[in-house]
Design an enzyme around this catalytic site. Sequence first.
Site, mmCIF file in Angstrom:
data_model
loop_
_atom_site.group_PDB
_atom_site.id
_atom_site.type_symbol
_atom_site.label_atom_id
_atom_site.label_comp_id
_atom_site.label_asym_id
_atom_site.label_seq_id
_atom_site.Cartn_x
_atom_site.Cartn_y
_atom_site.Cartn_z
ATOM 1 N N TYR A 271 -11.237 -21.334 46.205
ATOM 2 C CA TYR A 271 -10.349 -20.342 45.581
ATOM 3 C C TYR A 271 -10.863 -19.958 44.191
ATOM 4 O O TYR A 271 -10.971 -18.774 43.869
ATOM 5 C CB TYR A 271 -8.924 -20.904 45.483
ATOM 6 C CG TYR A 271 -7.978 -19.984 44.738
ATOM 7 C CD1 TYR A 271 -7.584 -18.778 45.294
ATOM 8 C CD2 TYR A 271 -7.501 -20.327 43.474
ATOM 9 C CE1 TYR A 271 -6.720 -17.926 44.620
ATOM 10 C CE2 TYR A 271 -6.633 -19.485 42.791
ATOM 11 C CZ TYR A 271 -6.248 -18.287 43.364
ATOM 12 O OH TYR A 271 -5.400 -17.444 42.690
ATOM 13 N N LYS B 201 -12.312 -16.193 42.703
ATOM 14 C CA LYS B 201 -11.799 -15.412 41.568
ATOM 15 C C LYS B 201 -12.886 -15.216 40.515
ATOM 16 O O LYS B 201 -12.887 -14.194 39.805
ATOM 17 C CB LYS B 201 -10.568 -16.104 40.968
ATOM 18 C CG LYS B 201 -9.364 -16.140 41.911
ATOM 19 C CD LYS B 201 -8.868 -14.753 42.326
ATOM 20 C CE LYS B 201 -7.552 -14.806 43.083
ATOM 21 N NZ LYS B 201 -7.060 -13.476 43.492
HETATM 22 P P1 NAP Z 1 1.989 -14.935 47.784
HETATM 23 O O1 NAP Z 1 3.442 -14.970 47.466
HETATM 24 O O2 NAP Z 1 1.436 -15.854 48.821
HETATM 25 O O3 NAP Z 1 1.616 -13.418 48.142
HETATM 26 C C1 NAP Z 1 0.335 -13.071 48.608
HETATM 27 C C2 NAP Z 1 0.414 -11.691 49.204
HETATM 28 O O4 NAP Z 1 -0.895 -11.319 49.668
HETATM 29 C C3 NAP Z 1 1.353 -11.611 50.415
HETATM 30 O O5 NAP Z 1 2.019 -10.383 50.414
HETATM 31 C C4 NAP Z 1 0.393 -11.690 51.594
HETATM 32 O O6 NAP Z 1 0.893 -11.123 52.779
HETATM 33 C C5 NAP Z 1 -0.746 -10.863 51.018
HETATM 34 N N1 NAP Z 1 -1.983 -11.008 51.771
HETATM 35 C C6 NAP Z 1 -2.725 -12.115 51.982
HETATM 36 N N2 NAP Z 1 -3.776 -11.818 52.759
HETATM 37 C C7 NAP Z 1 -3.699 -10.493 53.049
HETATM 38 C C8 NAP Z 1 -4.475 -9.597 53.814
HETATM 39 N N3 NAP Z 1 -5.574 -9.998 54.472
HETATM 40 N N4 NAP Z 1 -4.107 -8.284 53.852
HETATM 41 C C9 NAP Z 1 -3.010 -7.857 53.197
HETATM 42 N N5 NAP Z 1 -2.216 -8.663 52.486
HETATM 43 C C10 NAP Z 1 -2.563 -9.967 52.415
HETATM 44 O O7 NAP Z 1 1.096 -15.241 46.490
HETATM 45 P P2 NAP Z 1 1.194 -14.739 44.963
HETATM 46 O O8 NAP Z 1 1.313 -15.945 44.132
HETATM 47 O O9 NAP Z 1 2.154 -13.629 44.832
HETATM 48 O O10 NAP Z 1 -0.305 -14.207 44.796
HETATM 49 C C11 NAP Z 1 -0.630 -12.856 44.498
HETATM 50 C C12 NAP Z 1 -1.968 -12.846 43.783
HETATM 51 O O11 NAP Z 1 -1.846 -13.589 42.562
HETATM 52 C C13 NAP Z 1 -3.113 -13.502 44.559
HETATM 53 O O12 NAP Z 1 -4.282 -12.737 44.399
HETATM 54 C C14 NAP Z 1 -3.266 -14.852 43.893
HETATM 55 O O13 NAP Z 1 -4.574 -15.347 43.987
HETATM 56 C C15 NAP Z 1 -2.911 -14.502 42.445
HETATM 57 N N6 NAP Z 1 -2.517 -15.623 41.605
HETATM 58 C C16 NAP Z 1 -1.367 -16.316 41.844
HETATM 59 C C17 NAP Z 1 -1.004 -17.348 40.989
HETATM 60 C C18 NAP Z 1 0.283 -18.142 41.179
HETATM 61 O O14 NAP Z 1 0.520 -19.074 40.374
HETATM 62 N N7 NAP Z 1 1.119 -17.814 42.141
HETATM 63 C C19 NAP Z 1 -1.825 -17.697 39.917
HETATM 64 C C20 NAP Z 1 -2.988 -16.987 39.694
HETATM 65 C C21 NAP Z 1 -3.320 -15.931 40.546
HETATM 66 P P3 NAP Z 1 1.680 -12.017 53.895
HETATM 67 O O15 NAP Z 1 3.088 -12.206 53.382
HETATM 68 O O16 NAP Z 1 1.597 -11.182 55.119
HETATM 69 O O17 NAP Z 1 0.939 -13.320 54.003
#
Ligand code: NAP
Length: 243
Positions: free
Chosen positions: A166, A170
């Site tokens: 992961y 990034k």
């Molecule tokens: P999340 O709640 O798991 O949401 C991820 C989203 O991405 C969901 O809508 C998921 O759809 C979608 N997705 C995954 N694979 C996909 C694909 N192949 N095509 C289209 N949509 C897809 O996670 P989140 O925390 O909101 O993460 C959003 C972003 O923030 C990510 O890039 C993650 O790396 C980044 N991030 C998160 C954190 C954190 O602490 N949460 C920290 C740093 C960075 P489904 O519902 O269909 O699976």
Amino acid sequence: MTTDAHGKVALVTGANKGIGKAIAKGLARKGFTVFLGARDSEKGIAAAAELKAEGDVRFVQLEVTHLTSVLSAKQLIESETGRLDVLVNNAGIGAAPGSRFNTPEEEIAENMRAVYETNVFAVVRVTNAFLPLLLQSDAGRIVNVTSKRGSLGEEGAWVGRPNMTYSSSKTALNAITVHYARSLAETHVKVNGAAPGHVATDFNGFRGTRTPEHGAEVAIRLAQLDIDGPTGAVFEDEHQLCW
Ligand code: NAP
């Protein structure tokens, strides 16, 4: 300073939940017409309906790893609005389906490939599909949702369980962000990375300390940068992260 969102159009990938949904909500509140991208139509339609009161939020089916889905989404946005001003590449996964956060010694290459498909390769696919529309905007903005874990020089990159796959995806995303920014430097398009911090979402079993709305703020700001704003940089809140 930020650009005026009136009449502008944004697309957020992976916006049916979590940070992406909060970004869609925030941009709608600012006055953007927002296309809420989701690979699952049912979830996407439900999320867009939930955000109806915030502004003009429209569902678009978008599986970022499938070219046909990306091209269909582009066709739909082009036919409905004829423009795109902001692209937020938010969709991301932490590990391959059925896998978990692995140390380098534990990891297998196929898991890495699956994560890179979504977090890295799909960003290039989606960006290149929508770039012709973004180039027509007088303030095209691309925001890649990254993580402090991708910034090798940041102390916060090494907290918790090591996750080479992961984190390195990034790091690659940050590098791609810089390459696009340099290549588009003579255009109206700015390209930056937004690190949301540790946000409570499905992604981490809701163990994050920030709300999705808090995590979304940096992406919403970068989506509205005015002409003097930065390009080719990664921010967490107002703080520019090192590489
Ligand atoms: P999340 O709640 O798991 O949401 C991820 C989203 O991405 C969901 O809508 C998921 O759809 C979608 N997705 C995954 N694979 C996909 C694909 N192949 N095509 C289209 N949509 C897809 O996670 P989140 O925390 O909101 O993460 C959003 C972003 O923030 C990510 O890039 C993650 O790396 C980044 N991030 C998160 C954190 C954190 O602490 N949460 C920290 C740093 C960075 P489904 O519902 O269909 O699976």
